[in-house]
Design a protein around this motif. Structure first.
Motif, PDB file in Angstrom:
ATOM      1  N   PHE A 283      59.807  60.084  52.009  1.00  0.00           N
ATOM      2  CA  PHE A 283      60.955  59.355  51.474  1.00  0.00           C
ATOM      3  C   PHE A 283      61.334  58.198  52.383  1.00  0.00           C
ATOM      4  CE2 PHE A 283      62.642  63.107  48.807  1.00  0.00           C
ATOM      5  CZ  PHE A 283      62.044  62.584  47.687  1.00  0.00           C
ATOM      6  N   LEU A 284      61.245  58.452  53.702  1.00  0.00           N
ATOM      7  CA  LEU A 284      61.601  57.404  54.663  1.00  0.00           C
ATOM      8  C   LEU A 284      60.695  56.198  54.461  1.00  0.00           C
ATOM      9  CD1 LEU A 284      63.387  56.674  57.131  1.00  0.00           C
ATOM     10  CD2 LEU A 284      61.513  57.479  58.573  1.00  0.00           C
ATOM     11  N   ALA A 285      59.379  56.478  54.380  1.00  0.00           N
ATOM     12  CA  ALA A 285      58.420  55.385  54.207  1.00  0.00           C
ATOM     13  C   ALA A 285      58.641  54.663  52.883  1.00  0.00           C
ATOM     14  CB  ALA A 285      56.996  55.928  54.276  1.00  0.00           C
ATOM     15  N   ALA A 286      58.845  55.463  51.807  1.00  0.00           N
ATOM     16  CA  ALA A 286      59.035  54.865  50.487  1.00  0.00           C
ATOM     17  C   ALA A 286      60.314  54.037  50.454  1.00  0.00           C
ATOM     18  CB  ALA A 286      59.085  55.957  49.415  1.00  0.00           C
ATOM     19  N   GLY A 287      61.383  54.599  51.057  1.00  0.00           N
ATOM     20  CA  GLY A 287      62.658  53.882  51.084  1.00  0.00           C
ATOM     21  C   GLY A 287      62.547  52.586  51.854  1.00  0.00           C
ATOM     22  N   ALA A 288      61.860  52.633  52.999  1.00  0.00           N
ATOM     23  CA  ALA A 288      61.702  51.431  53.806  1.00  0.00           C
ATOM     24  C   ALA A 288      60.932  50.374  53.026  1.00  0.00           C
ATOM     25  CB  ALA A 288      60.976  51.774  55.105  1.00  0.00           C
ATOM     26  N   ALA A 289      59.891  50.819  52.328  1.00  0.00           N
ATOM     27  CA  ALA A 289      59.089  49.876  51.550  1.00  0.00           C
ATOM     28  C   ALA A 289      59.935  49.238  50.451  1.00  0.00           C
ATOM     29  CB  ALA A 289      57.886  50.588  50.935  1.00  0.00           C
ATOM     30  N   LEU A 290      60.755  50.039  49.796  1.00  0.00           N
ATOM     31  CA  LEU A 290      61.603  49.501  48.718  1.00  0.00           C
ATOM     32  C   LEU A 290      62.625  48.510  49.261  1.00  0.00           C
ATOM     33  CD1 LEU A 290      62.694  52.086  46.028  1.00  0.00           C
ATOM     34  CD2 LEU A 290      61.527  49.900  45.764  1.00  0.00           C
ATOM     35  N   LEU A 291      63.222  48.877  50.419  1.00  0.00           N
ATOM     36  CA  LEU A 291      64.209  47.979  51.010  1.00  0.00           C
ATOM     37  C   LEU A 291      63.571  46.643  51.358  1.00  0.00           C
ATOM     38  CD1 LEU A 291      66.408  50.278  53.281  1.00  0.00           C
ATOM     39  CD2 LEU A 291      67.015  49.139  51.135  1.00  0.00           C
ATOM     40  N   ALA A 292      62.349  46.716  51.895  1.00  0.00           N
ATOM     41  CA  ALA A 292      61.638  45.490  52.242  1.00  0.00           C
ATOM     42  C   ALA A 292      61.406  44.657  50.985  1.00  0.00           C
ATOM     43  CB  ALA A 292      60.304  45.825  52.909  1.00  0.00           C
ATOM     44  N   THR A 293      61.038  45.359  49.882  1.00  0.00           N
ATOM     45  CA  THR A 293      60.808  44.651  48.615  1.00  0.00           C
ATOM     46  C   THR A 293      62.096  43.996  48.139  1.00  0.00           C
ATOM     47  OG1 THR A 293      59.279  46.423  48.102  1.00  0.00           O
ATOM     48  CG2 THR A 293      59.781  44.899  46.330  1.00  0.00           C
ATOM     49  N   ALA A 294      63.204  44.763  48.218  1.00  0.00           N
ATOM     50  CA  ALA A 294      64.481  44.232  47.754  1.00  0.00           C
ATOM     51  C   ALA A 294      64.874  43.008  48.572  1.00  0.00           C
ATOM     52  CB  ALA A 294      65.559  45.311  47.859  1.00  0.00           C
ATOM     53  N   TRP A 295      64.619  43.113  49.885  1.00  0.00           N
ATOM     54  CA  TRP A 295      64.977  42.016  50.783  1.00  0.00           C
ATOM     55  C   TRP A 295      64.201  40.749  50.403  1.00  0.00           C
ATOM     56  CZ3 TRP A 295      62.559  39.784  55.402  1.00  0.00           C
ATOM     57  CH2 TRP A 295      63.467  39.027  56.176  1.00  0.00           C
ATOM     58  N   GLY A 296      62.936  40.945  50.059  1.00  0.00           N
ATOM     59  CA  GLY A 296      62.113  39.799  49.713  1.00  0.00           C
ATOM     60  C   GLY A 296      62.167  39.428  48.241  1.00  0.00           C
ATOM     61  N   ALA A 297      63.003  40.125  47.470  1.00  0.00           N
ATOM     62  CA  ALA A 297      62.967  39.945  46.006  1.00  0.00           C
ATOM     63  C   ALA A 297      63.315  38.521  45.590  1.00  0.00           C
ATOM     64  CB  ALA A 297      63.913  40.939  45.345  1.00  0.00           C
ATOM     65  N   ARG A 298      64.298  37.957  46.260  1.00  0.00           N
ATOM     66  CA  ARG A 298      64.713  36.607  45.865  1.00  0.00           C
ATOM     67  C   ARG A 298      63.558  35.627  46.020  1.00  0.00           C
ATOM     68  NH1 ARG A 298      70.218  34.783  45.582  1.00  0.00           N
ATOM     69  NH2 ARG A 298      69.557  32.746  46.327  1.00  0.00           N
ATOM     70  N   ARG A 299      62.903  35.714  47.151  1.00  0.00           N
ATOM     71  CA  ARG A 299      61.763  34.803  47.381  1.00  0.00           C
ATOM     72  C   ARG A 299      60.657  35.102  46.378  1.00  0.00           C
ATOM     73  NH1 ARG A 299      59.376  34.096  53.129  1.00  0.00           N
ATOM     74  NH2 ARG A 299      57.940  32.905  51.845  1.00  0.00           N
ATOM     75  N   LEU A 300      60.451  36.423  46.129  1.00  0.00           N
ATOM     76  CA  LEU A 300      59.393  36.837  45.200  1.00  0.00           C
ATOM     77  C   LEU A 300      59.664  36.243  43.816  1.00  0.00           C
ATOM     78  CD1 LEU A 300      56.964  38.956  45.244  1.00  0.00           C
ATOM     79  CD2 LEU A 300      58.541  40.451  44.028  1.00  0.00           C
ATOM     80  N   PHE A 301      60.906  36.379  43.355  1.00  0.00           N
ATOM     81  CA  PHE A 301      61.256  35.858  42.030  1.00  0.00           C
ATOM     82  C   PHE A 301      61.117  34.343  42.010  1.00  0.00           C
ATOM     83  CE2 PHE A 301      64.082  39.491  40.281  1.00  0.00           C
ATOM     84  CZ  PHE A 301      62.942  40.242  40.148  1.00  0.00           C
ATOM     85  N   ALA A 302      61.553  33.719  43.099  1.00  0.00           N
ATOM     86  CA  ALA A 302      61.459  32.267  43.154  1.00  0.00           C
ATOM     87  C   ALA A 302      59.999  31.841  43.015  1.00  0.00           C
ATOM     88  CB  ALA A 302      62.044  31.755  44.473  1.00  0.00           C
ATOM     89  N   ARG A 303      59.113  32.567  43.690  1.00  0.00           N
ATOM     90  CA  ARG A 303      57.688  32.217  43.610  1.00  0.00           C
ATOM     91  C   ARG A 303      57.142  32.467  42.206  1.00  0.00           C
ATOM     92  NH1 ARG A 303      53.960  34.551  48.133  1.00  0.00           N
ATOM     93  NH2 ARG A 303      52.445  33.384  46.907  1.00  0.00           N
ATOM     94  N   LEU A 304      57.542  33.602  41.638  1.00  0.00           N
ATOM     95  CA  LEU A 304      57.039  33.918  40.287  1.00  0.00           C
ATOM     96  C   LEU A 304      57.542  32.905  39.274  1.00  0.00           C
ATOM     97  CD1 LEU A 304      57.337  37.798  40.179  1.00  0.00           C
ATOM     98  CD2 LEU A 304      55.255  36.433  40.175  1.00  0.00           C
TER      99      LEU A 304
END
Lengths: 205, 429
Positions: free
Chosen positions: B400-421
Motif C-alpha cells: 500500500f505504501l508503494a502504491a500510495g506513493a506512486a499515486l501521489l507522484a502521479t497526482a503531483w504530476g497530473a497537471r503537467r501530464l494533462f497539459a502535455r496530453l
C-alpha cells in the motif's frame, strides 16, 4: 445515406393507416395460421393409441395441465445408429403391439423410408442417457445407456382448473391417449380415455 | 434530451446567474420557457396509457390462464383477435392525433394481447412444452409491429422474447451455441438503430451480451472454468471500447449503451480475479478455450483502435491503457507465477493501475460513468486487499505504501501530464 436505410424512414414511406392494418392483420393471420395448422393435424392425421404415465400438474400461467409419459418417450437407438445429440429432431417409426398400442420400432435422424402402413412421428431429443420404461411401466436403468428420451409435443394436456389432480391420481394403466400424427410427423392429442371410455375429445377448433 | 436532473441544475444555475447579475430576469424567463417548450411532450398521459395497456393485456392473459369453459374457446380466440384489431385501431387514431407515446402504448398492448393469444392457442392444442417456439413467434410478431408502427414498447418486447427463445433453444440443445439468434436479433438491431429510446438501446446491448454469455455454453452447463472469467473480462473490455468509441466519434446511440454494462462487467470480473489470486485454493489458471481467444482477438484491437482514432486523446489514451492493463490480468494467471508472491503483486498492481487509468479517463473526458467505475474498482480492490492480504500484514503495508506513493507522484504530476496530453499532436505520450 444513413437516413435512407433507417428502419423508421423505410416504414414512414407507407401511410400510417396501411401500416396499422398490416400490423393487425399480420398478428391475427399468424394466430389463425397456427390454429389451422394444429386443426389440420387433428382432422387429417393418422390416429395412434398410446399407453400413458402421468407425471405432474400445474402451469402457473395457463391453468391446470397433466403431464404424460409414454412408452415411446424412451427409444433404444440400437447399434450403429450414430451418436444423437440433445435438442436435435429425430423421426421414430411406430409399430403396433398385440393390443394395438403404438410401439417405437426404430429411430433415425432423417425421414425413414417406410412402407405405406407405418406411422412416423417427429420428436426432439431431450436426453441421450435415459432409463427405459418396461412393459409394467417401471424404469429400467440396466444395460448400456444408449437410450434417447424424446419429446413429441404431446406430453401435456390442459384440463379445466381443478381437474388435473383427478387424472393424476388415476391408475396409469387405465389411461389411454389417442394421438393424431400428420403426414410430416407432427403429433397432437386427440382423445383421452379412461378404461376405454372417452373422457375428453378434442374438436379440431 | 432533457432529463429531470438537468432541469433542476439549470434552475439552480439560473437563480445564481440572475443573482450575480450575469443574466437578466427576462433572459432567465425566456430560457425557462424555451426549456419548458422543449419538454412539453412530457409523456405522462402516454405513460399512464402504457400502464393501462399493460393491465388490460395482463387481464387477457389471466383470462386465458383461467381456462374458463363457460366461453367456448373459439369465442375466446375471436375476442383476442378482435382485441388485437382494436388495439391497432386505437394506435392508428392516437398516431393521427399526434400522440406518438399513446400510439406506442396501444401497439405494445396489442402485441401483449397477441402473446396471450399464442398462450391460448398453446392451451387449445396442448402445446406448453415448446415455450421457446412461442417466444419466437412473439418475437416475430412484436418485431413486425415495432417496425410497422414505429413502436419502442413492441421492440422492447421483441428483444426480451428473442432472448427467451434463444435461451430456451440453447438449453434444449445442452448448451450448443444458438446461431439462429441472429436471424431475429439483426432485424431488431436495425430497427433499434433508428430509435432514440434508451430502454431499447440498453435492451439491444443486453441481448447481445446475453448471446455472448451463452455462446461458450457447453462449458457453462457442465463445469465452471476460470477461463470463463477471462472471456467475460474480454467481452466487457469490448463493450467499454465500443461504447467509448461511439462517444468519442459520435457513433450510433445504441453503441453508447454498451458503456455502462461493459464497465459493470469489467469491475466485477477484475475484482473477482483479485479476490481469487489472493486465495490459495482459487489461484489457478483457467483453461483458455477457443472463445477466450475470439474475445481477446476482438478486445485488443478495439482498445487500440479507441486510442488511435478518438478525437480527445486525454480521454482515450488513459482508457485504452486501463483496458489493456485489465486484459493482462488473466495473462498473469496463465503464466507459471500464479501462486507465488510475484503473481499476487502483479495482479493487484495491474488492477489498481487499471482503476487509476479509468479514473483519469473519466475525469479528463468528463464521463462520470467511467470515473465512477474506476473509483468503485479502486475502492473494492482496496477492501479485498485488506480482507485477504497479499502476504503478511507487513507485506501488505509495504504494498500500500508503494502504491500510495506512486499515486501521489502521479497526482503531483497530473497537471503537467494533462497539459502535455492537451498539447499539439505528436507531443503526447
Amino acid at each position: 445515406m444513413m437516413r435512407s436505410v433507417s428502419a423508421d424512414a423505410v416504414a414512414a414511406k407507407v401511410p400510417p393507416l396501411w401500416r396499422a392494418v398490416a400490423s393487425a392483420l399480420l398478428l391475427i393471420a399468424g394466430l389463425l395460421a397456427l390454429v389451422q395448422q394444429r386443426a389440420g393435424i387433428l382432422s387429417h392425421g393418422t390416429e395412434i393409441r398410446l399407453r400413458t404415465v402421468p407425471v405432474d400438474p400445474r402451469d402457473l400461467f395457463r391453468g391446470d395441465y397433466v403431464v404424460f409419459g409414454y412408452p415411446i418417450s424412451v427409444v433404444d437407438t440400437g447399434a450403429g445408429a450414430g451418436a444423437f445429440k440433445t435438442g436435435e429432431t429425430v423421426y421414430v417409426t411406430l409399430g403396433r403391439d398385440a393390443e394395438g398400442f403404438a410401439r417405437a420400432a426404430s429411430v433415425s435422424r432423417d425421414w425413414p423410408a417406410v412402407g405405406g402402413g407405418a406411422v412416423v412421428i417427429a420428436g426432439r431429443v431431450v436426453s441421450t442417457s435415459a432409463c427405459a420404461l418396461d412393459d409394467a411401466g417401471r424404469f429400467d436403468c440396466s444395460g448400456d445407456r444408449r437410450r434417447l428420451r424424446i419429446a413429441y409435443g404431446i406430453e401435456s394436456y390442459f384440463v379445466p382448473q381443478g381437474e388435473g389432480r383427478a387424472i393424476e391420481t388415476t391408475d396409469k394403466a387405465r389411461i389411454e391417449v389417442v394421438v393424431a400424427v400428420s403426414s410430416s410427423g407432427e403429433a397432437a392429442i386427440k382423445r383421452l380415455l379412461i378404461d376405454g371410455k372417452p373422457l375428453y375429445a378434442e374438436p379440431p377448433y | 434530451m432533457l432529463t429531470g436532473s438537468y432541469r433542476k441544475r439549470l434552475e439552480a444555475d439560473l437563480i445564481r446567474w440572475v443573482h450575480e447579475g450575469w443574466l437578466t430576469a427576462d433572459g432567465a424567463g425566456a430560457i425557462r420557457r424555451d426549456v419548458a417548450r422543449e419538454h412539453a411532450g412530457f409523456r405522462l398521459p402516454a405513460l399512464l396509457g402504457l400502464f393501462g395497456g399493460l393491465l388490460i393485456a395482463s387481464s387477457v392473459a389471466a383470462f386465458v390462464a383461467a381456462n374458463w369453459e363457460a366461453i367456448p374457446r373459439l369465442v375466446k380466440l375471436a375476442m383476442i383477435l378482435a382485441a388485437i384489431a382494436v388495439a391497432f385501431l386505437v394506435a392508428y387514431r392516437l398516431q393521427k392525433a399526434g400522440s406518438e407515446g399513446g400510439a406506442d402504448a396501444a401497439t405494445t398492448c396489442g402485441v401483449l394481447i397477441f402473446g396471450a393469444g399464442l398462450a391460448l392457442v398453446g392451451q387449445m392444442y396442448h402445446l406448453p412444452e415448446d415455450w421457446p417456439g412461442g417466444a419466437m413467434l412473439l418475437a416475430i410478431g412484436s418485431l413486425a409491429a415495432a417496425f410497422l408502427m414505429r413502436s419502442n414498447g413492441a421492440l422492447a418486447i421483441a428483444f426480451v422474447a428473442l432472448c427467451a427463445w434463444s435461451g430456451g433453444r440453447w438449453d434444449e440443445a445442452a448448451g450448443r451455441t444458438h446461431y439462429g439468434f441472429f436471424a431475429l436479433y439483426l432485424p431488431a438491431l436495425w430497427i433499434a438503430l433508428s430509435r432514440g429510446n434508451r430502454l431499447v438501446h440498453h435492451l439491444a446491448v443486453l441481448a447481445a451480451a446475453f448471446w455472448l454469455g451463452t455462446a461458450p455454453g457447453v462449458l457453462l452447463q457442465h463445469s465452471f472454468d476460470y477461463g470463463l472469467l477471462a472471456y467475460g473480462l474480454a467481452i466487457a473490455v469490448c463493450f467499454v471500447a465500443l461504447g467509448a468509441l461511439a462517444l468519442a466519434r459520435g457513433g450510433p446511440a445504441v453503441l453508447t449503451a454498451c458503456l455502462p454494462w461493459g464497465l459493470i462487467g469489467l469491475v466485477v470480473a477484475l475484482n473477482v480475479e483479485l479476490a481469487r489470486i489472493l486465495d490459495a485454493h482459487e489461484a489457478r489458471a483457467g483453461h483458455a478455450f477457443l472463445f477466450v481467444f475470439y474475445a481477446y482477438a476482438a478486445a485488443v484491437p478495439l482498445s487500440v483502435l479507441l486510442g488511435a482514432v478518438a478525437r480527445e486523446r486525454r480521454f482515450a489514451w488513459p482508457l485504452t491503457a486501463g483496458l489493456l492493463l485489465a486484459l493482462l490480468v488473466p495473462v498473469v494467471f496463465w503464466s507459471d507465477r500464479v501462486a507465488g508472491m510475484p503473481g499476487r503483486i502483479a495482479v493487484a498492481s495491474l488492477i489498481l493501475l487499471s482503476a487509476t487509468a479509468l479514473v483519469v479517463a473519466g475525469a479528463a473526458g468528463g464521463i462520470r460513468r467511467i470515473l465512477t467505475a474506476g473509483s468503485v474498482l479502486f475502492g473494492v480492490a482496496i477492501l479485498i486487499l485488506l480482507w485477504q492480504t497479499i502476504g503478511t500484514l507487513l507485506d501488505q503495508s509495504l504494498f500500500f505504501l508503494a502504491a500510495g506513493a506512486a499515486l501521489l507522484a502521479t497526482a503531483w504530476g497530473a497537471r503537467r501530464l494533462f497539459a502535455r496530453l492537451n498539447g499539439p499532436a505528436g507531443e503526447a505520450s
